[in-house]
Design a protein around this motif. Structure first.
Motif, mmCIF file in Angstrom:
data_model
loop_
_atom_site.group_PDB
_atom_site.id
_atom_site.type_symbol
_atom_site.label_atom_id
_atom_site.label_comp_id
_atom_site.label_asym_id
_atom_site.label_seq_id
_atom_site.Cartn_x
_atom_site.Cartn_y
_atom_site.Cartn_z
ATOM 1 N N ASP A 134 -2.072 5.383 1.327
ATOM 2 C CA ASP A 134 -1.351 6.628 1.601
ATOM 3 C C ASP A 134 -0.177 6.385 2.540
ATOM 4 N N LEU A 135 -0.341 5.422 3.443
ATOM 5 C CA LEU A 135 0.746 5.127 4.370
ATOM 6 C C LEU A 135 1.970 4.598 3.632
ATOM 7 N N ALA A 136 1.727 3.917 2.505
ATOM 8 C CA ALA A 136 2.841 3.372 1.724
ATOM 9 C C ALA A 136 3.682 4.464 1.089
ATOM 10 N N ARG A 137 3.168 5.682 1.063
ATOM 11 C CA ARG A 137 3.922 6.782 0.465
ATOM 12 C C ARG A 137 5.048 7.259 1.377
ATOM 13 N N SER A 138 4.979 6.896 2.651
ATOM 14 C CA SER A 138 6.028 7.359 3.568
ATOM 15 C C SER A 138 6.722 6.217 4.286
ATOM 16 N N GLY A 139 6.386 4.996 3.972
ATOM 17 C CA GLY A 139 7.030 3.842 4.600
ATOM 18 C C GLY A 139 6.570 2.571 3.926
#
Length: 364
Positions: free
Chosen positions: A162-167
């Motif tokens: 999920d973190l990869a969705r914003s960075g």
């Protein structure tokens, strides 16, 4: 990646088809890569337009501006702060620092980050025993700009993804199926093939493998390399037994114990271990049972950890440039944060280090 915003973004592609604004909506914030794909230009072209830092043809500039408006894209301020070399923070998720290979990868990340005044937050899932959501919450609270992820399981927790969705998230040492993320890896397949070829050149024909966790890309690649060498020497790869391991020393000891439980005529004369820790465990088991290496059984490892050359006998292994892998992974992450095309050239080379733990079979 700082605050994992709840803003609704629009993914520019689905199944390879261009989408209009109303077609598909996702919860992630649009990235510079999304803009580049939608406008059919490179990420560097988008950066030139945003920062007015390079020449861009009018038609391309208009495509980029249209994509920015359509996707409601706003620049990542953490990336801009990195570009200005002000304080910034990235995270590295690593399974275990007691493994020297992992520690050397982390050192490479740290050195690359220190050179540009970037702080690295280490997250150790096994050490902290944090569930997936707690790990993600920790990373959010640290307001990290990006993540370097070293998987110990062959998968990526949903909370981390999920973190990869914003960075940006960069993988190191492993590739993860189904995750289209940049990865910095070593040529494990070639390393496995070449170390097995060296063992075979000593006239070994009864062999066994202590493999790594089957879900891990590295374990799959090393086993594939071994099997290629077996086939090249006229040995049916399926005839070579593979014992389960988990990259820990204890599993190498357990595999060697199982091997020694068999009649001597059925035991291998050489043991290929998919990492050095398992090779060290296997060597300890052989010594505990009154057997010598390589007199009674040859043993080879993989990773070439610093301790490997100091063992008695010194361990034949495959050197992976762990420090360089960490350093490059950090540079790839920084390139992504700065809007540059990252250096994603092929895998780093593996090199066989021939030492004393491999010799001819006893019967020769």
């Amino acid at each position: 990646m700082a605050a994992l915003p709840e803003t609704v973004g629009v993914h520019p592609r689905l199944g390879g088809r261009r989408l209009r604004r109303s077609a598909v909506v996702s919860r992630r914030r649009p990235t510079m890569k999304d803009v580049a794909e939608h406008a059919n230009v490179s990420i560097s072209t988008v950066s030139y337009v945003l920062n007015d830092s390079g020449p861009v043809a009018a038609e391309r500039r208009n495509r980029v501006l249209d994509a920015i408006r359509l996707l409601d894209y706003s620049p990542n301020e953490s990336a801009r702060s990195l570009k200005r070399r002000s304080a910034s923070t990235v995270a590295m998720v690593v399974p275990d620092l007691t493994n020297q290979f992992f520690a050397m990868v982390a050192e490479g990340v740290h050195r690359a980050a220190s050179a540009v005044d970037v702080l690295v937050v280490l997250v150790l899932p096994d050490a902290t025993e944090l569930p997936e959501e707690s790990q993600a919450k920790l990373l959010r609270s640290q307001r990290v700009d990006g993540v370097i992820y070293l998987s110990g399981t062959g998968s990526m927790p949903a909370a981390i993804y999920d973190l990869a969705r914003s960075g940006p998230v960069v993988l190191v040492d492993e590739q993860i199926p189904g995750r289209d993320l940049p990865a910095v890896v070593c040529d494990s397949r070639r390393g496995g093939r070449e170390v097995a070829a060296h063992v075979l050149a000593q006239d070994h024909r009864r062999l066994a493998v202590v493999g790594g966790p089957p879900a891990l890309w590295t374990a799959q690649q090393r086993l594939a390399g071994y099997r290629e060498a077996f086939a090249g020497a006229g040995i049916d790869p399926d005839s070579v037994p593979v014992f389960a391991g988990d990259y820990r020393q204890e599993s190498g000891y357990a595999a060697a114990t199982e091997i020694l439980s068999r009649p001597e005529s059925e035991r291998p004369t050489a043991l290929l271990c998919a990492n050095d820790l398992m090779a060290i465990g296997a060597m300890q088991c052989l010594r505990d049972n009154g057997l010598s290496v390589p007199g009674d059984m040859s043993v080879a490892g993989f990773d070439d950890q610093p301790i490997s050359s100091m063992l008695t006998p010194a361990l034949t292994s495959v050197r992976q440039p762990a420090y360089d892998m960490g350093h490059r992974a950090a540079r790839v992450l920084f390139d992504l944060l700065e809007g540059r095309e990252p250096d994603t050239t092929g895998p780093l080379p593996a090199e066989v280090r021939i030492r004393d733990s491999v010799g001819p079979p006893k019967e020769l």
